[in-house]
Design an enzyme around this catalytic site. Structure first.
Site, PDB file in Angstrom:
ATOM      1  N   ALA A  13       0.589  -1.381  -0.003  1.00 28.53           N
ATOM      2  CA  ALA A  13       0.160   0.095   0.168  1.00 28.53           C
ATOM      3  C   ALA A  13       1.066   1.611   0.199  1.00 28.53           C
ATOM      4  O   ALA A  13       0.243   1.923  -0.372  1.00 28.53           O
ATOM      5  CB  ALA A  13      -1.001   0.583   1.198  1.00 28.53           C
ATOM      6  N   ARG A  18       9.927   8.353  -2.078  1.00 32.15           N
ATOM      7  CA  ARG A  18      11.330   9.273  -2.235  1.00 32.15           C
ATOM      8  C   ARG A  18      11.668   8.089  -3.533  1.00 32.15           C
ATOM      9  O   ARG A  18      12.944   8.875  -4.463  1.00 32.15           O
ATOM     10  CB  ARG A  18      11.888   7.997  -0.997  1.00 32.15           C
ATOM     11  CG  ARG A  18      11.722   8.189   0.413  1.00 32.15           C
ATOM     12  CD  ARG A  18      12.234   7.986   0.862  1.00 32.15           C
ATOM     13  NE  ARG A  18      13.652   7.894   0.969  1.00 32.15           N
ATOM     14  CZ  ARG A  18      13.819   6.579   1.924  1.00 32.15           C
ATOM     15  NH1 ARG A  18      13.660   6.331   2.561  1.00 32.15           N
ATOM     16  NH2 ARG A  18      15.671   6.906   1.376  1.00 32.15           N
ATOM     17  N   GLN A  78      -6.381  -1.399   2.057  1.00 35.34           N
ATOM     18  CA  GLN A  78      -5.896  -0.298   3.607  1.00 35.34           C
ATOM     19  C   GLN A  78      -6.365   1.962   3.262  1.00 35.34           C
ATOM     20  O   GLN A  78      -5.771   1.723   2.442  1.00 35.34           O
ATOM     21  CB  GLN A  78      -4.291   0.053   4.176  1.00 35.34           C
ATOM     22  CG  GLN A  78      -3.552   0.326   5.431  1.00 35.34           C
ATOM     23  CD  GLN A  78      -2.554   0.469   5.403  1.00 35.34           C
ATOM     24  OE1 GLN A  78      -1.339   0.418   4.702  1.00 35.34           O
ATOM     25  NE2 GLN A  78      -2.457   0.830   6.527  1.00 35.34           N
ATOM     26  N   ASN A 173      16.269  -6.246  12.318  1.00 36.38           N
ATOM     27  CA  ASN A 173      14.844  -6.014  11.665  1.00 36.38           C
ATOM     28  C   ASN A 173      14.698  -6.681   9.989  1.00 36.38           C
ATOM     29  O   ASN A 173      14.672  -5.062   9.860  1.00 36.38           O
ATOM     30  CB  ASN A 173      13.436  -5.911  11.693  1.00 36.38           C
ATOM     31  CG  ASN A 173      12.470  -6.224  12.406  1.00 36.38           C
ATOM     32  OD1 ASN A 173      11.592  -7.774  11.990  1.00 36.38           O
ATOM     33  ND2 ASN A 173      11.419  -5.635  12.066  1.00 36.38           N
ATOM     34  N   LYS A 337       9.936  -8.231 -35.627  1.00 40.29           N
ATOM     35  CA  LYS A 337       8.912  -8.343 -34.687  1.00 40.29           C
ATOM     36  C   LYS A 337       8.162  -8.709 -35.300  1.00 40.29           C
ATOM     37  O   LYS A 337       7.239  -8.352 -36.296  1.00 40.29           O
ATOM     38  CB  LYS A 337       8.691  -6.185 -34.645  1.00 40.29           C
ATOM     39  CG  LYS A 337       7.861  -5.723 -33.512  1.00 40.29           C
ATOM     40  CD  LYS A 337       6.113  -5.903 -33.916  1.00 40.29           C
ATOM     41  CE  LYS A 337       5.761  -5.118 -35.518  1.00 40.29           C
ATOM     42  NZ  LYS A 337       5.140  -4.446 -36.048  1.00 40.29           N
ATOM     43  N   TYR A 352      15.248  -5.076 -41.471  1.00 35.50           N
ATOM     44  CA  TYR A 352      13.942  -5.165 -41.281  1.00 35.50           C
ATOM     45  C   TYR A 352      12.454  -6.293 -41.550  1.00 35.50           C
ATOM     46  O   TYR A 352      12.132  -6.081 -42.777  1.00 35.50           O
ATOM     47  CB  TYR A 352      13.039  -3.396 -40.833  1.00 35.50           C
ATOM     48  CG  TYR A 352      12.046  -3.121 -40.014  1.00 35.50           C
ATOM     49  CD1 TYR A 352      11.552  -3.963 -38.415  1.00 35.50           C
ATOM     50  CD2 TYR A 352      10.593  -3.329 -41.190  1.00 35.50           C
ATOM     51  CE1 TYR A 352      11.155  -3.552 -38.279  1.00 35.50           C
ATOM     52  CE2 TYR A 352       9.756  -3.388 -39.802  1.00 35.50           C
ATOM     53  CZ  TYR A 352       9.938  -3.758 -38.523  1.00 35.50           C
ATOM     54  OH  TYR A 352       8.330  -3.833 -37.894  1.00 35.50           O
ATOM     55  N   ALA A 366      20.328  -7.958 -48.108  1.00 37.29           N
ATOM     56  CA  ALA A 366      20.963  -7.426 -46.911  1.00 37.29           C
ATOM     57  C   ALA A 366      19.999  -5.758 -47.568  1.00 37.29           C
ATOM     58  O   ALA A 366      19.866  -5.197 -48.772  1.00 37.29           O
ATOM     59  CB  ALA A 366      21.843  -6.957 -46.967  1.00 37.29           C
TER      60      ALA A 366
END
Length: 455
Positions: A13, A18, A78, A173, A337, A352, A366
């Site tokens: 929660a 920071r 919470q 702790n 892709k 590509y 190529a």
């Protein structure tokens, strides 16, 4: 241990202010998985286990990630931030159902292991009410200290409240705790808020257990395993620790890493046998690598399946949806892709290949580009088996290149090419039916093909 039931409560929660990010803290990644996903992955699963994740208000993205990672996760909110014990009690309904062991963990400790959770549960089976996780801190400043008498943990003292002698204690702790299920609600409800912040602290559970004559014990682990993430610097430190772990595990499984410290792996990477990875390779999430595959330097791979004896790179980029069959070759400065390249396909240079399927044993020259985007939609290129695409060719999708077809260098293909045809497209388009076979004959005889339209 498997005979005992368990509930793992993961506290997620925190706002993580920071981190200085709009992204909730537990959704930041380490080794291409969120902090939360790492913790949930380590939590007990299977028969007799339950999982609860406590989130803050308006953190639906955290709930979604919890469900994505563990479909069995119960979500609790919470509503007010009144301390760690208060956060645990947000899951009161789950605790009240009754289990043997209640485990409490934090969503920002991605290095914790399933083995440590098992070690925490072991003392509960022997009668302990609480098992708290501790570590020996190189610099204990700021950490709560474990106050131990013999083998018993009698208190957890916050640094600000510790005496000079207590501050010399280096057993600190970690925050993670296991509570015996039948006594869990009695212990949690017994925690008060008589402190400067008026909050309910989970660390006070040890004092409640002591006052009831119940035993608490310490389980030790390494400082690295319980690193909490509160800043981007700590996130980077955790990434470093995780990468060391992943590289070591990969090499122990038989993967050859030429320069391990330069290779970045994802937590879910799957390796076959005799895989070799050269320096400066980045592997993102969702990658599987088949036996005998070699990944050359400076390659980047994400959400890709590589078959056996594949060669990648150097300087290759494999984007999501790429699948390479056995013996395929992807060379330098090639990007793929959403592309399926079947066995033996070669794309060796400067190309590509996107939204495409390429049949077995085809050769892509190529500078070949699959022109898959028309400014509005993506379109698919399909290339048959044994096709040859010459250098500097543009395949304007949607388009199909037939089995055994030959595309001459510098062509711009805008319509389908039949099986065993030769396309030498300039302007206007030139397609010769059956031309590929004649081209091979002329190549053998030394004659050059004519570039004219034939119907």
């Amino acid at each position: 241990m498997t005979a005992r039931s368990s509930l793992t409560i993961v506290l997620a929660a925190g706002e993580g202010t920071r981190m200085r990010s709009s992204l909730p803290k537990v959704l930041h990644p380490v080794a291409s998985q969120t902090l939360l996903a790492h913790v949930l992955g380590a939590a007990p699963r299977g028969t007799g286990t339950a999982l609860a994740v406590v989130i803050g208000p308006d953190h639906q993205a955290v709930a979604d990630e919890a469900k994505r990672t563990r479909s069995d996760a119960l979500i609790f909110v919470q509503a007010e931030r009144l301390g760690t014990a208060h956060a645990v009690l947000a899951a009161r309904e789950a605790i009240a159902r009754g289990v043997d062991d209640v485990l409490i963990a934090f969503g920002d400790t991605p290095l914790i292991s399933a083995e440590t959770f098992a070690r925490l549960r072991a003392p509960l089976a022997k009668g302990a009410a609480i098992a708290a996780l501790g570590f020996r801190a190189a610099d204990p400043t700021g950490y709560g200290r474990f106050i131990v008498e013999g083998d018993r943990l009698v208190a957890i003292r916050e640094h600000a409240d510790a005496s000079a002698d207590e501050r010399k204690i280096d057993l600190c702790n970690a925050g993670v705790m296991a509570i015996e299920g039948r006594r869990a609600l009695a212990i949690l409800d017994g925690i008060g808020n008589a402190n400067s912040k008026g909050e309910y602290y989970l660390t006070d559970a040890v004092g409640v257990a002591r006052d009831n004559g119940w035993e608490s014990v310490v389980i030790e682990t390494s400082e690295d395993e319980v690193r909490g993430i509160n800043t981007k610097a700590q996130l980077a430190e955790a990434e470093g620790v995780m990468q060391v772990r992943l590289r070591k595990a990969a090499m122990e499984a038989g993967v050859t890493l030429i320069a391990p410290e330069t290779v970045y792996l994802a937590a879910d990477t799957v390796f076959g046998n005799d895989v070799t990875i050269e320096p400066f390779v980045v592997i993102g999430p969702g990658v599987s690598i088949g036996d005998g595959t070699v990944i050359h330097s400076f390659s980047h791979i994400v959400q890709t399946a590589l078959g056996k004896n594949v060669s990648i790179g150097p300087y290759a980029r494999l984007r999501p949806g790429t699948s390479l069959g056995d013996g395929a070759r992807i060379g330098n400065f090639v990007e793929t892709k959403a592309a399926t390249l079947e066995a033996g396909v070669k794309v060796n240079h400067l190309s590509y290949i996107g939204d495409a399927t390429i049949g077995a044993n085809s050769n892509i020259g190529a500078g070949t580009i699959t022109c898959n985007y028309d400014g509005f939609k993506k379109h698919k290129t399909v290339i048959g088996q044994g096709a040859f695409v010459g250098t500097n060719s543009s395949l304007v999708a949607p388009v199909k290149i037939g089995n055994g077809a030959y595309i001459g260098s510098g062509s711009v293909i805008t319509r389908d090419v039949p099986d065993d045809a030769m396309a030498l497209e300039r302007s206007p388009q030139t397609i010769r039916d059956g031309g590929a076979a004649r081209y091979r004959e002329m190549k053998t005889s030394g004659k050059k093909p004519e570039q004219k339209t034939e119907t």
